[in-house]
Design a protein around this motif. Sequence first.
Motif, PDB file in Angstrom:
ATOM      1  N   ILE A 122     -37.429  16.339  10.265  1.00 33.96           N
ATOM      2  CA  ILE A 122     -36.489  15.297  10.702  1.00 33.96           C
ATOM      3  C   ILE A 122     -36.802  13.975  10.016  1.00 33.96           C
ATOM      4  O   ILE A 122     -35.900  13.251   9.571  1.00 33.96           O
ATOM      5  N   ARG A 123     -38.077  13.638   9.896  1.00 31.00           N
ATOM      6  CA  ARG A 123     -38.456  12.391   9.226  1.00 31.00           C
ATOM      7  C   ARG A 123     -38.010  12.401   7.763  1.00 31.00           C
ATOM      8  O   ARG A 123     -37.548  11.385   7.235  1.00 31.00           O
ATOM      9  N   LEU A 124     -38.141  13.536   7.091  1.00 32.68           N
ATOM     10  CA  LEU A 124     -37.682  13.630   5.708  1.00 32.68           C
ATOM     11  C   LEU A 124     -36.166  13.451   5.635  1.00 32.68           C
ATOM     12  O   LEU A 124     -35.654  12.738   4.770  1.00 32.68           O
ATOM     13  N   GLN A 131     -39.833   4.084   9.219  1.00 32.46           N
ATOM     14  CA  GLN A 131     -40.432   5.089  10.093  1.00 32.46           C
ATOM     15  C   GLN A 131     -40.125   4.807  11.559  1.00 32.46           C
ATOM     16  O   GLN A 131     -40.381   3.725  12.072  1.00 32.46           O
ATOM     17  N   GLN A 132     -39.587   5.796  12.247  1.00 32.61           N
ATOM     18  CA  GLN A 132     -39.253   5.677  13.664  1.00 32.61           C
ATOM     19  C   GLN A 132     -40.406   6.154  14.540  1.00 32.61           C
ATOM     20  O   GLN A 132     -41.191   7.019  14.142  1.00 32.61           O
ATOM     21  N   LEU A 137     -37.007  10.260  17.547  1.00 37.70           N
ATOM     22  CA  LEU A 137     -36.596  11.298  16.596  1.00 37.70           C
ATOM     23  C   LEU A 137     -35.510  12.199  17.158  1.00 37.70           C
ATOM     24  O   LEU A 137     -34.751  12.806  16.401  1.00 37.70           O
ATOM     25  N   TYR A 138     -35.449  12.313  18.461  1.00 36.64           N
ATOM     26  CA  TYR A 138     -34.520  13.258  19.061  1.00 36.64           C
ATOM     27  C   TYR A 138     -33.327  12.566  19.715  1.00 36.64           C
ATOM     28  O   TYR A 138     -32.594  13.181  20.479  1.00 36.64           O
ATOM     29  N   GLY A 139     -33.158  11.299  19.379  1.00 36.55           N
ATOM     30  CA  GLY A 139     -31.958  10.599  19.785  1.00 36.55           C
ATOM     31  C   GLY A 139     -30.959  10.607  18.647  1.00 36.55           C
ATOM     32  O   GLY A 139     -31.182  11.213  17.591  1.00 36.55           O
ATOM     33  N   VAL A 140     -29.849   9.948  18.846  1.00 35.37           N
ATOM     34  CA  VAL A 140     -28.824   9.873  17.808  1.00 35.37           C
ATOM     35  C   VAL A 140     -29.324   8.964  16.693  1.00 35.37           C
ATOM     36  O   VAL A 140     -29.668   7.799  16.933  1.00 35.37           O
ATOM     37  N   ARG A 176     -30.898  20.704  11.866  1.00 32.29           N
ATOM     38  CA  ARG A 176     -29.478  20.525  11.556  1.00 32.29           C
ATOM     39  C   ARG A 176     -28.872  19.442  12.435  1.00 32.29           C
ATOM     40  O   ARG A 176     -28.109  18.581  11.969  1.00 32.29           O
ATOM     41  N   ALA A 177     -29.223  19.473  13.716  1.00 29.80           N
ATOM     42  CA  ALA A 177     -28.668  18.501  14.646  1.00 29.80           C
ATOM     43  C   ALA A 177     -29.174  17.094  14.365  1.00 29.80           C
ATOM     44  O   ALA A 177     -28.414  16.124  14.422  1.00 29.80           O
ATOM     45  N   GLN A 178     -30.459  16.968  14.045  1.00 27.17           N
ATOM     46  CA  GLN A 178     -31.050  15.642  13.866  1.00 27.17           C
ATOM     47  C   GLN A 178     -30.979  15.137  12.422  1.00 27.17           C
ATOM     48  O   GLN A 178     -31.204  13.953  12.175  1.00 27.17           O
TER      49      GLN A 178
END
Length: 406
Positions: A122-124, A131-132, A137-140, A176-178
């Motif tokens: 997800i970070r990539l 950087q979050q 990471l799992y929010g919009v 895919r979602a994130q």
Amino acid sequence: TLGAFAWLGGAGLLAMHVPVQQPVSPVAATDAAQRVGNGEPDSPTLDAYLQKFYSTEAGRRVEFVPSDSAAQPFDLLLINICSIAWDDLDSIGMRDNPLLQQMDMVFDNFNSATSYSGPAAIRLLRASCGQQPHSKLYGVAPEQCLLMDDLRKLGFNNEVMLNHTGQFEGFIDEVRAQGALPGPEVSTADLQRVLVGFDGSPIWRDRDVLNKWWQHREAQSQSRVALFYNTTTLHDGNRALTIDGGTKSADYKPRAQALIDDLSNFLKALEKSGRRVAVVIVPEHGAALHGDRMQIAGMREIPSAAITHVPVGIKLIGMGKSSRLEPIRVTAPSSYLALSEIISRLYAAPPQGDGQGPDWQALLANLPQTPVVSENAGTVVLDYAGKPYVRIKEKGAWLPYPQRFK
């Protein structure tokens, strides 16, 4: 694990005798590292430093500007590797391997910022922003942070390939979602498995999967394609097949050698194709082949530098010849934002003459630097004044990260 708890308890007692420093405000946290001296920073100081870090990162972004005058189209291949860090390569005597030696550039101090696959991918895929925190990471995701979506808007056709099913813990659905990814278009069901995951699922050879995708790519008419490829060849717990149809434990070094050979041969196939391709090799995290005083070998609950300090390389194919005998080394502390910046610059670079390579000075000048901060759910490791510190629960105390066993 019991030893680690005992160490933490002892460290807590010792911390009671350490002179307490005055808390540092978030505004002054960045400069405070230069004033630490020989004493250890206290927890409020490190908390302020971490908050200042995330506050600064929240304002960073890479711009992708559409341009009709951009250089000739090229394909972008993001090769995301599970479980390989510099520490692992040192452990198996493969730090100077043929794959890295043929890169055009190598990041010596790249931080993957996590020690787990889903968050790393997800970070990539959100590399276009700073950087979050792990909790976000799992929010919009802000639309401007999504690297593959940025590329889609520039005319790249986005694709996904895996050398595994992607079903364990919902990996493929999660990324895919994130990360705004499409589903895989090319089936791997007809390929012969070479490994079996610890959950019994098939793992296909990287060479076979990448070659099949490349055949699919060469049959397309699109001028630009961006591929996200994820491989679990080196994942802990993989098992090798036996002649009688059973499985046996698969040692790490032979799997690493096979992966390096497969990727090296794939690069040669790309060179023979005559196409313009930018290959970016980005490990998710290391395999934790070594243990330390905080966690045993193979355990990745704490994202220590031995796990998140990963070898990242970029190879430009069909974009001019290079006279260099070894890769350019990027030694500054870096993370995903630097990769997004290079990709943006590659897209916008003016056309070069026949056989002339890219302007590396322009590509690499003033790349975004990112201080070392790594995070899993509830656990943070950061570098402060050249020393690592760990916080193993939110709002807990910070402790110096112990050196590895000698």
